[in-house]
Design an enzyme around this catalytic site. Structure first.
Site, short mmCIF file in Angstrom:
data_model
loop_
_atom_site.label_atom_id
_atom_site.label_comp_id
_atom_site.label_asym_id
_atom_site.label_seq_id
_atom_site.Cartn_x
_atom_site.Cartn_y
_atom_site.Cartn_z
N LYS A 5 7.02 -0.78 -48.05
CA LYS A 5 6.28 -1.41 -46.94
C LYS A 5 6.54 -2.91 -46.89
O LYS A 5 6.80 -3.47 -45.83
CB LYS A 5 4.79 -1.14 -47.11
CG LYS A 5 3.89 -1.95 -46.18
CD LYS A 5 2.43 -1.70 -46.49
CE LYS A 5 1.52 -2.54 -45.58
NZ LYS A 5 1.49 -3.96 -45.91
N ASP A 11 -5.24 -6.85 -44.35
CA ASP A 11 -6.32 -6.51 -45.28
C ASP A 11 -7.37 -7.60 -45.36
O ASP A 11 -7.06 -8.79 -45.28
CB ASP A 11 -5.75 -6.31 -46.70
CG ASP A 11 -5.05 -4.98 -46.85
OD1 ASP A 11 -5.38 -4.06 -46.08
OD2 ASP A 11 -4.18 -4.88 -47.71
#
Length: 435
Positions: free
Chosen positions: A22, A121
């Site tokens: 990722k 996040d």
């Protein structure tokens, strides 16, 4: 908001292949904006953040040819820069932290860029100063107007190479400045550059495209600017965070697991850190075999003092795996201090582990002490919410090892970083139902 219903106590058995990385994907995909020629990328992880970034490039006019689920050909020969002024761009780019890495390529090739404050996040402050200070050193002019929807605007009509000492060894900051520098006039020297394998992969890809970069793999990069870049083909590394997650998962669930195609030389200290927790593993070529273990015992330092596992810039231990180490230590024999230096909110999920029965002392926002239970007490299933990608998978590992049924809400966070995780784990023995 989707949820996982996890039935604990199921042992895994078999082989699992890690997805593409990722953290490499986001910068590699942004790099396609640097050339008008086709760029083909393989081993792309089919996860929410990456899919959203590819869609965003498509909206900008980048031609997308999906060769398979994990391979895409990009061609940015007709980029629509007016899209950067549209409301849909603001909405999509703001929801994706990786969108900030479009700025470097946009500045390098089109001499301007515009991006809203990016999301990602909720793990504490994640400042972007390194990115923008680097752009300014290259001669770009930066403006942030909170009254204009919170947009970062950068003008780079005259980028020139220079020497810079980054204020932190930021992976995304280094990648962004590097991509801006490859088409800048003259020589750029980046000191205190990040040197993670993902950054090395980007450098190697840019070199194949015609960039002139030396010092790859070190914290001192020298870039000789070129006038244009060509197309290329690139295959991404396996995701080291998934690999570490599977090692911890195997230990916690007393499972025998073979993790395939790990690109072991690029894992750095990751296998050794899990071995310090007492986890047995065997390197078999490019695979990692984790045998089923009833018990594993945390090592101490040579003088007998308690082990500390802390994050650090590469080649230190990646912060993305500290949550996994923490949850894995719950059923070890011994005690370990987890020191999360980079993000002050990443340990706040431990209250859910404590509710499940774990023996953990949250010392402060950065440190937690785990007192291993050596399987004398099993965790119990509860209902909980995933606050971020890595905490979400840590909670999933805890639920898979627990007695009873757990419900994990907000699994969209997990989907942002792990592709088809429920399907892949169910195929080797887990019992996870997507609600």
């Amino acid at each position: 908001m989707a949820s996982f219903k996890v039935t604990g106590g199921k042992k895994l058995q078999g082989e699992i292949i890690p997805q593409g990385a990722k953290n490499e994907a986001l910068q590699i995909i942004c790099a396609v904006l640097l050339t008008k020629e086709p760029v083909t990328i393989h081993n792309i992880p089919a996860i929410r953040d990456v899919i959203a970034l590819i869609d965003l490039l498509g909206d900008m006019g980048v031609k997308l040819t999906h060769l398979s689920e994990t391979s895409v050909r990009f061609q940015a020969d007709d980029v629509n820069l007016s899209y950067l002024e549209m409301e849909s761009y603001k909405t999509k780019a703001a929801s994706l932290r990786g969108s900030v890495m479009m700025l470097g390529p946009l500045l390098a090739r089109f001499k301007k860029g515009r991006i809203p404050r990016p999301g990602g996040d909720k793990i504490g402050r994640r400042r972007l100063d390194t990115h923008f200070l680097g752009f300014e050193r290259l001669g770009a002019k930066f403006d942030f107007d909170p009254e204009d929807g919170g947009f970062y605007k950068v003008d780079a009509s005259n980028l020139k190479g220079t020497y810079m000492l980054l204020d932190e060894a930021s992976v995304t900051g280094t990648a962004n400045v590097l991509m801006a520098a490859v088409l800048a006039e003259g020589t750029t020297t980046i000191y205190n550059a990040a040197c993670e394998p993902y950054l090395q992969q980007l450098c190697k890809m840019l070199v194949r495209m015609g960039a002139n970069i030396s010092g790859i793999g070190s914290n001192l990069l020298t870039i000789e600017g070129v006038s244009e870049l060509n197309g290329t083909e690139h295959t991404m590394l396996p995701d080291m965070i998934e690999i570490g997650s599977f090692i911890g998962m195997a230990a916690m669930t007393q499972s025998e697991l073979t993790i395939k195609n790990c690109s072991v030389p690029d894992l750095g200290v990751i296998p050794a850190v899990f071995q310090k927790l007492g986890i047995k593993l065997e390197i078999r070529g490019d695979d990692i075999f984790v045998p089923a273990q009833d018990h594993y015992e945390i090592e101490t330092f040579i003088d007998g003092s308690m082990l500390t596992v802390a994050d650090a810039p590469w080649p230190g231990f990646t912060p993305d795996l500290l949550s996994i180490v923490l949850v894995t230590a719950i059923q070890a024999k011994g005690t370990v201090l987890i020191h999360q230096k980079m993000f002050e909110s990443r340990l706040f999920f431990v209250d859910k582990l404590i509710e499940m029965g774990a023996q953990i002392i949250l010392c402060d926002p950065h440190r937690a002490t785990v007192v291993g239970m050596n399987r004398h007490i099993q965790l119990r299933g509860i209902r909980m919410t995933s606050p971020d990608i890595r905490a979400g998978v840590s909670l999933l590992i805890a639920a898979m090892s627990a007695n009873g049924v757990s419900i994990i809400d907000n699994i969209e966070q997990i989907d942002r970083g792990y592709q088809h995780i429920d399907t892949r784990l169910n195929a080797i023995g887990a019992e996870i139902i997507r609600l």
